[in-house]
Write a protein that holds these residues in place. Sequence first.
Motif, PDB file in Angstrom:
ATOM      1  N   MET A  14      41.876 -22.649  36.386  1.00 29.68           N
ATOM      2  CA  MET A  14      40.917 -21.678  35.946  1.00 29.68           C
ATOM      3  C   MET A  14      39.542 -21.670  36.081  1.00 29.68           C
ATOM      4  O   MET A  14      39.084 -22.937  36.007  1.00 29.68           O
ATOM      5  N   ILE A  15      39.028 -20.682  36.621  1.00 33.00           N
ATOM      6  CA  ILE A  15      37.621 -20.697  36.818  1.00 33.00           C
ATOM      7  C   ILE A  15      36.630 -20.511  35.513  1.00 33.00           C
ATOM      8  O   ILE A  15      37.163 -19.756  34.510  1.00 33.00           O
ATOM      9  N   ASN A  16      35.577 -21.516  35.581  1.00 34.55           N
ATOM     10  CA  ASN A  16      35.034 -21.432  34.373  1.00 34.55           C
ATOM     11  C   ASN A  16      34.055 -20.399  34.314  1.00 34.55           C
ATOM     12  O   ASN A  16      33.001 -20.384  35.058  1.00 34.55           O
ATOM     13  N   LEU A  17      34.304 -19.251  33.692  1.00 35.13           N
ATOM     14  CA  LEU A  17      33.660 -17.940  33.701  1.00 35.13           C
ATOM     15  C   LEU A  17      32.264 -18.270  33.020  1.00 35.13           C
ATOM     16  O   LEU A  17      31.196 -17.561  33.569  1.00 35.13           O
ATOM     17  N   ALA A  18      32.102 -19.270  32.095  1.00 31.61           N
ATOM     18  CA  ALA A  18      30.769 -19.396  31.495  1.00 31.61           C
ATOM     19  C   ALA A  18      29.817 -20.292  32.372  1.00 31.61           C
ATOM     20  O   ALA A  18      28.699 -20.388  32.012  1.00 31.61           O
ATOM     21  N   ALA A  19      30.249 -20.676  33.198  1.00 28.13           N
ATOM     22  CA  ALA A  19      29.348 -21.576  34.235  1.00 28.13           C
ATOM     23  C   ALA A  19      28.213 -20.787  34.921  1.00 28.13           C
ATOM     24  O   ALA A  19      28.431 -19.534  34.959  1.00 28.13           O
ATOM     25  N   PRO A  20      26.928 -21.303  35.215  1.00 26.49           N
ATOM     26  CA  PRO A  20      26.069 -20.588  35.842  1.00 26.49           C
ATOM     27  C   PRO A  20      26.434 -20.171  37.222  1.00 26.49           C
ATOM     28  O   PRO A  20      27.411 -21.016  37.820  1.00 26.49           O
ATOM     29  N   VAL A  21      26.130 -18.992  37.828  1.00 26.61           N
ATOM     30  CA  VAL A  21      26.508 -18.618  39.178  1.00 26.61           C
ATOM     31  C   VAL A  21      25.654 -18.785  40.312  1.00 26.61           C
ATOM     32  O   VAL A  21      24.158 -19.068  39.928  1.00 26.61           O
ATOM     33  N   ASN A  22      25.921 -18.800  41.414  1.00 28.97           N
ATOM     34  CA  ASN A  22      25.180 -18.917  42.554  1.00 28.97           C
ATOM     35  C   ASN A  22      24.849 -17.440  43.092  1.00 28.97           C
ATOM     36  O   ASN A  22      25.686 -16.884  43.668  1.00 28.97           O
ATOM     37  N   PRO A  23      23.509 -16.845  42.818  1.00 29.41           N
ATOM     38  CA  PRO A  23      23.499 -15.783  43.285  1.00 29.41           C
ATOM     39  C   PRO A  23      23.234 -15.405  44.747  1.00 29.41           C
ATOM     40  O   PRO A  23      22.600 -14.081  44.864  1.00 29.41           O
ATOM     41  N   VAL A  24      23.353 -16.286  45.354  1.00 24.66           N
ATOM     42  CA  VAL A  24      22.985 -15.963  46.916  1.00 24.66           C
ATOM     43  C   VAL A  24      24.062 -16.012  47.894  1.00 24.66           C
ATOM     44  O   VAL A  24      24.099 -16.898  48.594  1.00 24.66           O
ATOM     45  N   LEU A  25      24.830 -15.102  47.795  1.00 21.65           N
ATOM     46  CA  LEU A  25      25.727 -14.911  48.627  1.00 21.65           C
ATOM     47  C   LEU A  25      25.614 -13.588  49.585  1.00 21.65           C
ATOM     48  O   LEU A  25      25.555 -13.642  50.874  1.00 21.65           O
ATOM     49  N   LEU A  26      25.176 -12.514  48.792  1.00 14.53           N
ATOM     50  CA  LEU A  26      24.583 -11.216  49.503  1.00 14.53           C
ATOM     51  C   LEU A  26      23.629 -10.681  48.746  1.00 14.53           C
ATOM     52  O   LEU A  26      23.615 -10.673  47.403  1.00 14.53           O
ATOM     53  N   SER A  27      22.446 -10.338  49.327  1.00 13.64           N
ATOM     54  CA  SER A  27      21.300  -9.984  48.639  1.00 13.64           C
ATOM     55  C   SER A  27      20.665  -8.677  49.373  1.00 13.64           C
ATOM     56  O   SER A  27      20.346  -8.646  50.472  1.00 13.64           O
ATOM     57  N   ALA A  28      20.992  -7.387  48.802  1.00 13.56           N
ATOM     58  CA  ALA A  28      20.409  -6.255  49.248  1.00 13.56           C
ATOM     59  C   ALA A  28      20.951  -5.951  50.771  1.00 13.56           C
ATOM     60  O   ALA A  28      20.458  -5.488  51.587  1.00 13.56           O
ATOM     61  N   ALA A  29      22.383  -6.298  50.966  1.00 17.80           N
ATOM     62  CA  ALA A  29      22.821  -6.138  52.152  1.00 17.80           C
ATOM     63  C   ALA A  29      23.184  -4.627  52.382  1.00 17.80           C
ATOM     64  O   ALA A  29      23.577  -3.824  51.675  1.00 17.80           O
TER      65      ALA A  29
ATOM     66  N   ALA B 123      26.145  -9.662  45.935  1.00 21.36           N
ATOM     67  CA  ALA B 123      27.266 -10.631  45.517  1.00 21.36           C
ATOM     68  C   ALA B 123      27.074 -11.974  44.983  1.00 21.36           C
ATOM     69  O   ALA B 123      26.004 -12.568  45.749  1.00 21.36           O
ATOM     70  N   ALA B 124      27.408 -12.561  44.190  1.00 18.27           N
ATOM     71  CA  ALA B 124      27.416 -13.768  43.583  1.00 18.27           C
ATOM     72  C   ALA B 124      28.703 -14.465  43.433  1.00 18.27           C
ATOM     73  O   ALA B 124      29.785 -13.551  43.711  1.00 18.27           O
ATOM     74  N   ARG B 125      28.796 -15.749  43.195  1.00 17.36           N
ATOM     75  CA  ARG B 125      30.029 -16.479  42.924  1.00 17.36           C
ATOM     76  C   ARG B 125      29.754 -17.304  41.787  1.00 17.36           C
ATOM     77  O   ARG B 125      28.627 -17.817  41.637  1.00 17.36           O
ATOM     78  N   PHE B 126      31.093 -17.744  41.197  1.00 16.09           N
ATOM     79  CA  PHE B 126      31.017 -18.687  40.261  1.00 16.09           C
ATOM     80  C   PHE B 126      31.116 -20.229  41.011  1.00 16.09           C
ATOM     81  O   PHE B 126      31.514 -20.096  42.150  1.00 16.09           O
ATOM     82  N   PRO B 127      30.631 -21.404  40.411  1.00 16.76           N
ATOM     83  CA  PRO B 127      30.920 -22.434  41.236  1.00 16.76           C
ATOM     84  C   PRO B 127      32.293 -23.033  41.350  1.00 16.76           C
ATOM     85  O   PRO B 127      33.333 -22.283  40.678  1.00 16.76           O
ATOM     86  N   HIS B 128      32.542 -23.425  42.389  1.00 16.02           N
ATOM     87  CA  HIS B 128      34.044 -24.236  42.552  1.00 16.02           C
ATOM     88  C   HIS B 128      34.530 -24.873  41.479  1.00 16.02           C
ATOM     89  O   HIS B 128      33.713 -25.398  40.633  1.00 16.02           O
ATOM     90  N   PRO B 129      35.722 -24.945  41.292  1.00 20.02           N
ATOM     91  CA  PRO B 129      36.491 -25.426  40.107  1.00 20.02           C
ATOM     92  C   PRO B 129      36.071 -26.704  39.983  1.00 20.02           C
ATOM     93  O   PRO B 129      36.082 -27.239  38.803  1.00 20.02           O
ATOM     94  N   GLY B 130      36.025 -27.633  40.975  1.00 20.65           N
ATOM     95  CA  GLY B 130      35.931 -29.078  41.110  1.00 20.65           C
ATOM     96  C   GLY B 130      34.337 -29.382  40.790  1.00 20.65           C
ATOM     97  O   GLY B 130      34.033 -30.337  40.697  1.00 20.65           O
ATOM     98  N   THR B 131      33.591 -28.260  40.988  1.00 22.46           N
ATOM     99  CA  THR B 131      31.901 -28.536  40.687  1.00 22.46           C
ATOM    100  C   THR B 131      31.790 -28.876  39.292  1.00 22.46           C
ATOM    101  O   THR B 131      32.114 -28.242  38.150  1.00 22.46           O
ATOM    102  N   PRO B 132      31.273 -30.122  38.835  1.00 20.00           N
ATOM    103  CA  PRO B 132      30.807 -30.529  37.375  1.00 20.00           C
ATOM    104  C   PRO B 132      29.976 -29.632  36.878  1.00 20.00           C
ATOM    105  O   PRO B 132      28.861 -29.138  37.673  1.00 20.00           O
TER     106      PRO B 132
END
Length: 397
Positions: free
Chosen positions: A1-16, A276-285
Amino acid sequence: MINLAAPVNPVLLSAAPLRSPSSVAQSMFWEATDQLWYVCQRYVTEGDQARLLVSRLRADGTLLDSMTLLRAGHGANIGVDRRNDGIHLWTDALVSESLWAQAIARVAYVPDGVADASDPQSVALHQPRTGVYRVSATVDPVARELIFRSQSSNVSSATSVALVDRYDLDAAAEGVFEPLGTVSQVSDRTLQGYASLGGYLYTLYGDSAQANTYITCTDWRSGQVVGDQHITTLSSLSDREPEGLCVYQAAPGDTASATLAFGFADGVPGGRTFYAARFPHPGTPAWVKVPYDTSLYVPNSDNYPPQYRLAGDQVHLHFGISRIDGKPWTNGEVLFRLPVPARPDRTQRLVGVVSGAGVTADTMAVRFEVTVGGDVVIYDERPLTGWVGGDHSFWRC
């Protein structure tokens, strides 16, 4: 299960940029083998309101090519099925008068090509359920499943009763649809995408510039909603409309890296772009905040209070703080103390940054040390003012 409350990484796509700057994105999909994004837009004209345009982007957001789909409805979701014989899209088809689909199509992706998604002579049309409305589909690339959504009535998603089914992807490609699981969805929110990963169904909701973006998590086995998270990422966008949710993997077959990516459309007609942004990988503390003296120090922003996380025997340290009184930092001043699990077995020397106040024509680097007692100490004989901090990693042993 993805930790939806975790901070996200906002740098996948920016103004593409997408192929058409005139319409917002509707859905997206990440294809890990080729490292490409597929982003679907409505591509309407006065005489044709049922066209879709699928833009294909490189990982850095560079536009590679696109494909036009005729009689393909709204593009509420999209799936990509990559095989030895090429790329196929799962998309809307058999568009009703309301411009929503009643079937799905499996369409070969042709760079800069055109296909009629509702023409049974040229594409494979499928109706896993009959007598349903506003259907759409996507692909779970980890479980190799087709995810199919349908509604019991032709009404907006915010007033609908919907069913979401899972099917074996290989069997679905052959026209065989035997449900592996089904969940019911009832919501008063506007649907903007969905994805399946690791035994859970995730759903994206929200409207443009409403600050009401949410992602919910539903357990496929029980059908119960087990998570509902408000998403504030990229809150500075001017026309922030949530559009698209998909599985994101760093590499194909790397199931440990699988997480969720979600998209936002932005800009005015003629200047639409995509984020586009992503959640941290499940194994990321998770990051753990560290207590500090709030009467002496203040973080740069909500993103920079002192915090750490553990990755094996490595400690990641992240902070940016200022003195409240505005006075210079003292050489040897203890900023805060790390708890026992994050303390090294020998003093660690780190290089950080300073805001620039008081260091004109001088280096903006500053030295820190982490002692075996966990003290994070600043060492600099200059009369530095402003904030200090950095992103550091060091070994505990």
